[in-house]
Design a protein around this motif. Structure first.
Motif, PDB file in Angstrom:
ATOM      1  N   MET A 157      12.232 -14.983 -13.715  1.00  0.00           N
ATOM      2  CA  MET A 157      12.933 -13.607 -14.390  1.00  0.00           C
ATOM      3  C   MET A 157      14.781 -13.996 -15.195  1.00  0.00           C
ATOM      4  N   ASN A 158      14.967 -13.816 -15.631  1.00  0.00           N
ATOM      5  CA  ASN A 158      16.570 -15.043 -16.696  1.00  0.00           C
ATOM      6  C   ASN A 158      17.067 -13.202 -16.616  1.00  0.00           C
ATOM      7  N   PRO A 159      18.131 -13.797 -16.438  1.00  0.00           N
ATOM      8  CA  PRO A 159      19.337 -12.394 -16.073  1.00  0.00           C
ATOM      9  C   PRO A 159      19.277 -11.606 -17.969  1.00  0.00           C
ATOM     10  N   GLN A 160      18.216 -12.382 -19.055  1.00  0.00           N
ATOM     11  CA  GLN A 160      18.589 -11.572 -20.290  1.00  0.00           C
ATOM     12  C   GLN A 160      16.783 -10.904 -20.679  1.00  0.00           C
ATOM     13  N   GLN A 161      16.655 -11.157 -18.860  1.00  0.00           N
ATOM     14  CA  GLN A 161      15.510 -10.195 -18.901  1.00  0.00           C
ATOM     15  C   GLN A 161      15.270  -9.095 -18.160  1.00  0.00           C
ATOM     16  N   ALA A 162      15.906  -9.529 -17.310  1.00  0.00           N
ATOM     17  CA  ALA A 162      16.452  -8.095 -16.467  1.00  0.00           C
ATOM     18  C   ALA A 162      16.879  -7.050 -17.063  1.00  0.00           C
ATOM     19  N   GLU A 165      25.126  -5.067 -14.962  1.00  0.00           N
ATOM     20  CA  GLU A 165      25.664  -6.608 -15.501  1.00  0.00           C
ATOM     21  C   GLU A 165      25.225  -7.325 -14.338  1.00  0.00           C
ATOM     22  N   VAL A 166      24.132  -8.393 -15.119  1.00  0.00           N
ATOM     23  CA  VAL A 166      23.871  -9.257 -14.054  1.00  0.00           C
ATOM     24  C   VAL A 166      24.179 -10.606 -13.846  1.00  0.00           C
ATOM     25  N   THR A 167      23.862 -10.973 -12.856  1.00  0.00           N
ATOM     26  CA  THR A 167      24.530 -12.321 -12.501  1.00  0.00           C
ATOM     27  C   THR A 167      23.402 -12.789 -12.262  1.00  0.00           C
ATOM     28  N   GLY A 168      23.382 -14.559 -12.290  1.00  0.00           N
ATOM     29  CA  GLY A 168      21.544 -15.337 -12.480  1.00  0.00           C
ATOM     30  C   GLY A 168      22.833 -16.554 -11.345  1.00  0.00           C
ATOM     31  N   PHE A 169      21.880 -17.061 -10.529  1.00  0.00           N
ATOM     32  CA  PHE A 169      21.905 -18.279  -9.851  1.00  0.00           C
ATOM     33  C   PHE A 169      20.976 -19.144  -9.685  1.00  0.00           C
ATOM     34  N   PRO A 170      21.658 -20.127  -9.463  1.00  0.00           N
ATOM     35  CA  PRO A 170      21.230 -21.595  -9.915  1.00  0.00           C
ATOM     36  C   PRO A 170      19.306 -21.468  -9.116  1.00  0.00           C
ATOM     37  N   GLY A 171      19.849 -20.508  -7.710  1.00  0.00           N
ATOM     38  CA  GLY A 171      17.587 -20.770  -7.543  1.00  0.00           C
ATOM     39  C   GLY A 171      16.835 -19.409  -8.139  1.00  0.00           C
ATOM     40  N   GLY A 172      17.918 -18.865  -8.870  1.00  0.00           N
ATOM     41  CA  GLY A 172      16.483 -17.920  -9.282  1.00  0.00           C
ATOM     42  C   GLY A 172      16.991 -16.729  -8.683  1.00  0.00           C
ATOM     43  N   ASN A 173      17.551 -16.659  -8.185  1.00  0.00           N
ATOM     44  CA  ASN A 173      18.545 -15.012  -7.169  1.00  0.00           C
ATOM     45  C   ASN A 173      18.735 -14.652  -8.629  1.00  0.00           C
ATOM     46  N   LEU A 174      18.949 -13.069  -8.831  1.00  0.00           N
ATOM     47  CA  LEU A 174      19.304 -12.456  -9.279  1.00  0.00           C
ATOM     48  C   LEU A 174      20.349 -11.313  -8.824  1.00  0.00           C
ATOM     49  N   SER A 175      21.596 -11.086  -9.336  1.00  0.00           N
ATOM     50  CA  SER A 175      22.354  -9.697  -9.364  1.00  0.00           C
ATOM     51  C   SER A 175      22.486  -8.879  -9.642  1.00  0.00           C
ATOM     52  N   LEU A 176      22.416  -7.281  -9.769  1.00  0.00           N
ATOM     53  CA  LEU A 176      22.635  -6.532 -10.942  1.00  0.00           C
ATOM     54  C   LEU A 176      23.597  -4.844 -10.335  1.00  0.00           C
ATOM     55  N   THR A 187      23.157  -1.079  -6.372  1.00  0.00           N
ATOM     56  CA  THR A 187      23.668  -2.177  -6.770  1.00  0.00           C
ATOM     57  C   THR A 187      22.673  -3.226  -6.268  1.00  0.00           C
ATOM     58  N   VAL A 188      21.572  -4.068  -7.041  1.00  0.00           N
ATOM     59  CA  VAL A 188      19.960  -4.945  -6.474  1.00  0.00           C
ATOM     60  C   VAL A 188      19.853  -6.078  -6.729  1.00  0.00           C
ATOM     61  N   ASP A 189      19.602  -6.757  -5.520  1.00  0.00           N
ATOM     62  CA  ASP A 189      20.040  -8.122  -5.375  1.00  0.00           C
ATOM     63  C   ASP A 189      18.636  -8.710  -5.421  1.00  0.00           C
ATOM     64  N   GLY A 190      17.804  -9.575  -5.372  1.00  0.00           N
ATOM     65  CA  GLY A 190      16.928 -10.183  -4.719  1.00  0.00           C
ATOM     66  C   GLY A 190      16.253 -11.450  -5.696  1.00  0.00           C
ATOM     67  N   HIS A 191      14.687 -11.239  -6.245  1.00  0.00           N
ATOM     68  CA  HIS A 191      14.692 -13.066  -6.849  1.00  0.00           C
ATOM     69  C   HIS A 191      13.086 -12.724  -6.042  1.00  0.00           C
TER      70      HIS A 191
END
Length: 86
Positions: free
Chosen positions: A1-6, A21-32, A42-46
């Protein structure tokens, strides 16, 4: 899943009633951060390991962790929506 999909998933669950607001990280983790008129979450995960979230986090919570967990981002967002609507 990428930031746009989130972003698209947030819109599918909440419609236009929230700002995300969605932040994507190099390892695929997202923070919303999902913000409505009276509440936020707030939501964080992979996608491979699951999602942790907090509804209306206190300013002093910082990085102390989340109090809820879900297997998928959609599950987390739907639970947030249900709790805020109830």
């Amino acid at each position: 899943m990428n930031p746009q999909q989130a972003h698209e998933l947030v819109r599918a669950v909440f419609g236009d009633r929230v700002h995300a607001e969605v932040t994507g990280f190099p390892g695929g983790n997202l923070s919303l951060t999902v913000t409505g008129s009276r509440h936020s979450a707030t939501v964080d995960g992979h996608p491979d390991t699951g999602w942790a979230y907090t509804i209306d986090p206190a300013e002093d919570d910082g990085f102390t962790g989340h109090d809820q967990a879900a297997g998928t981002l959609e599950e987390a967002l739907r639970d947030i929506h249900e709790r805020l609507a109830g």
